[in-house]
Design an enzyme around this catalytic site. Structure first.
Site, PDB file in Angstrom:
ATOM      1  N   ASP A   1     -17.971  47.970  77.054  1.00  0.00           N
ATOM      2  CA  ASP A   1     -19.215  47.213  76.918  1.00  0.00           C
ATOM      3  C   ASP A   1     -20.384  47.914  77.597  1.00  0.00           C
ATOM      4  O   ASP A   1     -21.512  47.904  77.088  1.00  0.00           O
ATOM      5  CB  ASP A   1     -19.018  45.816  77.519  1.00  0.00           C
ATOM      6  CG  ASP A   1     -20.294  44.990  77.456  1.00  0.00           C
ATOM      7  OD1 ASP A   1     -20.733  44.646  76.336  1.00  0.00           O
ATOM      8  OD2 ASP A   1     -20.861  44.690  78.534  1.00  0.00           O
TER       9      ASP A   1
ATOM     10  N   GLU B   1       0.123  40.545  84.072  1.00  0.00           N
ATOM     11  CA  GLU B   1      -1.099  40.535  84.886  1.00  0.00           C
ATOM     12  C   GLU B   1      -1.667  41.947  85.030  1.00  0.00           C
ATOM     13  O   GLU B   1      -2.887  42.158  84.938  1.00  0.00           O
ATOM     14  CB  GLU B   1      -0.803  39.939  86.265  1.00  0.00           C
ATOM     15  CG  GLU B   1      -0.667  38.430  86.308  1.00  0.00           C
ATOM     16  CD  GLU B   1       0.631  37.907  85.707  1.00  0.00           C
ATOM     17  OE1 GLU B   1       0.739  36.689  85.535  1.00  0.00           O
ATOM     18  OE2 GLU B   1       1.541  38.710  85.406  1.00  0.00           O
TER      19      GLU B   1
END
Length: 302
Positions: A113, A99
């Protein structure tokens, strides 16, 4: 998915990191001054990373769904590099290292991005686990050769050789996994005086750990608690509370076990059920963490 039904809940912590490297100082300046066209890089990436941590089991097939009870995502800028650190906590049966790494990955991808329109040289580097803690994995490599054990089977039928002993041998086998030698192995009938005399002999014979199996139920011949309770000098209720609670999650009659535990002199005495399954559940619930008691009993700090 891996079977974790035998594991117990504990605090699990994992810290992972990822690195985003840009190609020019102007990119770092735009990030710090919050002038990236797509928005605040740090805050968008942090939000995405939080989602990534919580959604790990949805995209990694073998990961167990688990409660995420704390997540921290922090950044550090070093020259043209942004260091991402993700820390995750849970109280559960399995760890959160994947995780934490997934959160770091998603955080880095979100940065990539958002930055690629102004910097074609952005790179993601070094996604890795920094540290983890919690669970029995912290203890699984520990060995306790200094501890000498004795196992006593309390059973009329086994003593009379009309039944075979499985629980006592299961205990011996599990103790071997922790490097503990069973110096004494004996079978006695369900008689209070015999159990008490055998116990008194063993605790004065340089035995550190004495485990009795059998006679903890509610049948008329189940007398192990009655035999052992008067001998215990320092009762430790939490041991059997933990074992019964662990068993109750797996079998509805575990609450009926009347086992007791505590020190007689310097010997830790445990009373386990007489079934092989019951013994294995008690071992799963208590070992190896219970062995910490020997250090505490000698005056060492927790």
């Amino acid at each position: 998915m891996v079977n974790i039904t035998k594991k117990s809940n504990s605090l699990r912590i994992a810290v992972a990191s990822a690195t985003v490297k840009v190609s020019k100082q102007e990119t770092i300046d735009a990030i710090v001054q919050r002038k990236i066209p797509k928005g605040d890089v740090f805050e968008f990436a942090r939000a995405a990373g939080l989602f990534g941590v919580k959604k790990t089991s949805d995209v990694i097939p073998d990961c167990h769904p688990l409660p995420i009870e704390f997540t921290s995502i922090t950044y550090e800028i070093v020259d043209l590099t942004i260091l991402i650190k993700v820390e995750v906590h849970t109280i559960y049966k399995t760890g959160v290292e994947v995780e934490a790494m997934h959160g770091a990955s998603v955080t880095a991808l979100t940065m990539y991005d958002m930055l690629k329109p102004i910097d074609k040289g952005v790179e993601i580097q070094n996604i890795r686990l920094l540290q983890k803690s919690g669970g029995k994995s912290d203890l699984k490599h520990l060995k306790f050769p200094e501890i000498k054990a004795a196992v006593v089977v309390c059973s009329d039928s086994v003593f009379e050789k009309t039944a075979k002993d499985y629980s006592g041998k299961a205990i011996i086998s599990r103790l071997e996994q922790f490097g503990i030698v069973t110096k004494e192995y004996t079978i006695v009938p369900d008689e209070v005086e015999v159990i008490q005399n055998t116990t008194a002999e063993l605790v004065s014979n340089e035995i550190n750990l004495l485990i009795l199996t059998g006679g903890t139920g509610l049948s008329p011949r189940d007398v192990t608690p009655e035999a052992i309770s008067p001998l215990i000098e320092r009762k430790i209720d939490g041991i059997m509370e933990t074992a019964r609670n662990y068993g109750q999650d797996r079998m509805p009659y575990a609450m009926l076990s009347r086992g007791v535990a505590g020190f007689i002199g310097d010997t830790l005495v445990l009373t386990f059920p007489g079934s092989k399954n019951g013994v294995e559940e008690y071992m799963d619930a208590l070992f190896p963490q219970i062995l910490h008691l020997f250090k505490v009993n000698k005056g060492q700090k927790h």
